[in-house]
Scaffold this active site. Structure first.
Site, PDB file in Angstrom:
ATOM      1  CB  CYS A 106     -12.513   2.621  24.049  1.00 35.82           C
ATOM      2  SG  CYS A 106     -12.657   2.547  22.236  1.00 35.82           S
ATOM      3  CB  CYS A 114     -10.262  -2.232  22.540  1.00 36.83           C
ATOM      4  SG  CYS A 114     -11.325  -0.867  23.113  1.00 36.83           S
ATOM      5  NE  ARG A 140      -8.058   7.247  17.970  1.00 38.94           N
ATOM      6  CZ  ARG A 140      -8.776   8.366  18.127  1.00 38.94           C
ATOM      7  NH1 ARG A 140      -8.340   9.515  17.685  1.00 38.94           N
ATOM      8  NH2 ARG A 140      -9.932   8.332  18.758  1.00 38.94           N
ATOM      9  CB  CYS A 173     -10.335   1.416  18.662  1.00 37.01           C
ATOM     10  SG  CYS A 173      -9.779   0.579  20.146  1.00 37.01           S
ATOM     11  CB  CYS A 179      -0.870  -0.046   1.258  1.00 32.50           C
ATOM     12  SG  CYS A 179      -1.703   1.489   1.657  1.00 32.50           S
ATOM     13  CG  HIS A 180       1.415   5.754  -1.747  1.00 31.73           C
ATOM     14  ND1 HIS A 180       1.628   6.878  -0.985  1.00 31.73           N
ATOM     15  CD2 HIS A 180       2.256   5.859  -2.810  1.00 31.73           C
ATOM     16  CE1 HIS A 180       2.530   7.640  -1.570  1.00 31.73           C
ATOM     17  NE2 HIS A 180       2.934   7.054  -2.678  1.00 31.73           N
ATOM     18  CB  THR A 181       0.288   3.746   4.166  1.00 33.44           C
ATOM     19  OG1 THR A 181      -0.935   4.314   3.699  1.00 33.44           O
ATOM     20  CG2 THR A 181       0.576   4.287   5.547  1.00 33.44           C
ATOM     21  CG  HIS A 192      -0.551  -1.460   6.317  1.00 36.00           C
ATOM     22  ND1 HIS A 192       0.457  -0.910   5.562  1.00 36.00           N
ATOM     23  CD2 HIS A 192      -1.697  -0.903   5.877  1.00 36.00           C
ATOM     24  CE1 HIS A 192      -0.060  -0.046   4.712  1.00 36.00           C
ATOM     25  NE2 HIS A 192      -1.366  -0.027   4.871  1.00 36.00           N
ATOM     26  CD  GLU A 193      -3.880  -3.341   0.974  1.00 31.98           C
ATOM     27  OE1 GLU A 193      -4.297  -2.193   1.164  1.00 31.98           O
ATOM     28  OE2 GLU A 193      -3.516  -3.755  -0.132  1.00 31.98           O
ATOM     29  CB  CYS A 239      -5.075  -1.237   4.132  1.00 32.76           C
ATOM     30  SG  CYS A 239      -4.651   0.518   4.093  1.00 32.76           S
ATOM     31  CB  CYS A 287     -15.124  -0.065  20.715  1.00 31.87           C
ATOM     32  SG  CYS A 287     -13.506  -0.176  19.908  1.00 31.87           S
ATOM     33  NE  ARG A 319      -3.525  -1.915  -2.062  1.00 31.44           N
ATOM     34  CZ  ARG A 319      -3.321  -0.594  -2.068  1.00 31.44           C
ATOM     35  NH1 ARG A 319      -2.650  -0.032  -3.043  1.00 31.44           N
ATOM     36  NH2 ARG A 319      -3.777   0.153  -1.076  1.00 31.44           N
TER      37      ARG A 319
END
Length: 381
Positions: free
Chosen positions: A104, A101, A119, A115, A49-51, A71-72, A179, A107, A374
């Site tokens: 909270c 979670c 987060r 969250c 992913c670009h992030t 993360h994906e 993501c 949530c 992707r």
């Protein structure tokens, strides 16, 4: 069912970023067992992913290295830590960069998915349980990224950042839902909510923007207008229901004026997926007075300021922002996977490339050249 590796350190391959902007190196890492409220996952497929690229380049934020990005992804639970009740070894899962979670105020709110505990935190390179990393090489820590670090054959993730999904779903396709695709899709379906037959403008036709367009297609929009300064993206976008195109560079007046002319006063919904502050303002100002809704998805430069005349709001235009498409990861992602399983949502068209794990740097090249939406990275290959 305990596996032979439960409670043991696992040695496996991971793609380590030793320093900013340098190619990742496949190394043998040690992955510690999961602690309380953590799970250890075997990653089968991950995508870029670009992030990941943005934080790997580390031009605009605190550099944290050495680090395992990614993360994906899609994988299978290998073992669970103390206190984990809703996951078991063998479950098919999507790890997510943000969490739920379930305790909270966010949530417990039906409106929020942000969250308090889990987060996204891009600066933290350790687990929240004990402030330590679960990855090491020769006893020296290798840092985590957004709680997921999926560029490793095994990773440890907080249970609140893991969505359990239908085991029949092909992980090499649905991994992209963890993501970018969910972010764009949810921005349209959950936040903009275009009525059937409406006109939708999408700013930025990368993977997230095309997912927003896919959402508009699913919602039954009659006109989907794609706005991008790169006309090479227009042809690809037709597959996602985009049926009209505007390149702001072709005009010597603001693109919001062009869109207002094309649509008899403005579009019904707009979704901004670039993070460019000018595009954000255009996306808001191009919606129709009386009912238009603009949704901001792209992440702006830290010093950017949104400026518009208050009359634009007083004339009954709505401006909204969204994070991860307003999906709660554990509660909502399983149903997005089902949208794919029942053929309502198409994912294949987002996947433009595929590489074995040993060639992960090629995925970065494709992204930097602007050639890919992707790229799926096959672990164990």
């Amino acid at each position: 069912m305990a596996t032979s590796t439960t409670g043991q350190v696992i040695k496996c391959k991971a793609a380590v970023a030793w320093e900013a902007g340098k190619p990742l190196v496949i190394e043998e890492v040690e992955v510690a067992p999961p602690q309380a409220m953590e799970v250890r996952l075997k990653i089968l497929f991950t995508s870029l992913c670009h992030t990941d690229v943005y934080f790997w380049e580390a031009k605009g934020q605190t550099p944290v290295f050495p680090r395992i990005f990614g993360h994906e992804a899609g994988g299978i639970v290998e073992s669970i830590g103390e206190g984990v009740t809703d996951l078991a070894p063998g479950d098919h899962v999507l790890p997510v960069f943000t969490g739920e979670c379930k305790e909270c105020a966010h949530c417990k709110s039906e409106e929020s998915n942000m969250c308090s505990l889990l987060r996204i935190n891009t600066d933290r390179g350790v687990m929240i349980n004990d402030g330590e990393s679960r990855f090491s090489i020769n006893g020296k820590p290798i840092y985590h990224f957004v709680g997921t670090s999926t560029f490793s054959e095994y990773t440890v993730v907080h249970v609140g950042c893991v969505a359990k999904i239908n085991p029949e779903a092909p992980l090499d396709k649905v991994c992209v839902l963890s993501c970018g695709i969910s972010t764009g899709l949810g921005a349209t379906l959950n936040v903009a909510k275009p009525p059937k037959g409406s006109t939708v403008a999408v700013f930025g036709l990368g993977a997230v923007g095309l997912a927003a367009a896919e959402g508009a297609r699913i919602a039954g929009a009659s006109r989907i207008i794609g706005i991008d300064v790169n006309p090479k993206r227009f042809n690809e976008a037709k597959k996602f229901g985009v049926n009209e195109f505007v390149n702001p560079k072709d005009y010597d007046r603001p693109v919001q004026e062009v869109l207002a002319e094309m649509t008899d006063g403005g579009v019904d919904r707009s979704i901004e997926c670039t993070g460019n502050i000018g595009a954000m303002i255009s996306a808001f100002e191009c919606v129709h007075d009386g009912w238009g809704v603009a949704v901001l998805v792209g992440v702006p430069h830290k010093d950017a300021v949104f400026q518009t005349h208050p009359l634009n709001l007083l004339n009954e235009r709505t401006l909204k922002g969204t994070f991860f498409g307003n999906y709660k990861p554990r509660s909502d992602l399983p149903s997005v996977v089902e949208k794919y399983m029942n053929k309502e949502l198409e994912l294949e068209k987002f996947i433009t490339h595929e590489v074995p794990f040993s060639e992960i740097n090629k995925a970065f090249d494709y992204m930097l050249q602007g050639d890919s939406l992707r790229c799926i990275i096959r672990m164990g290959a």
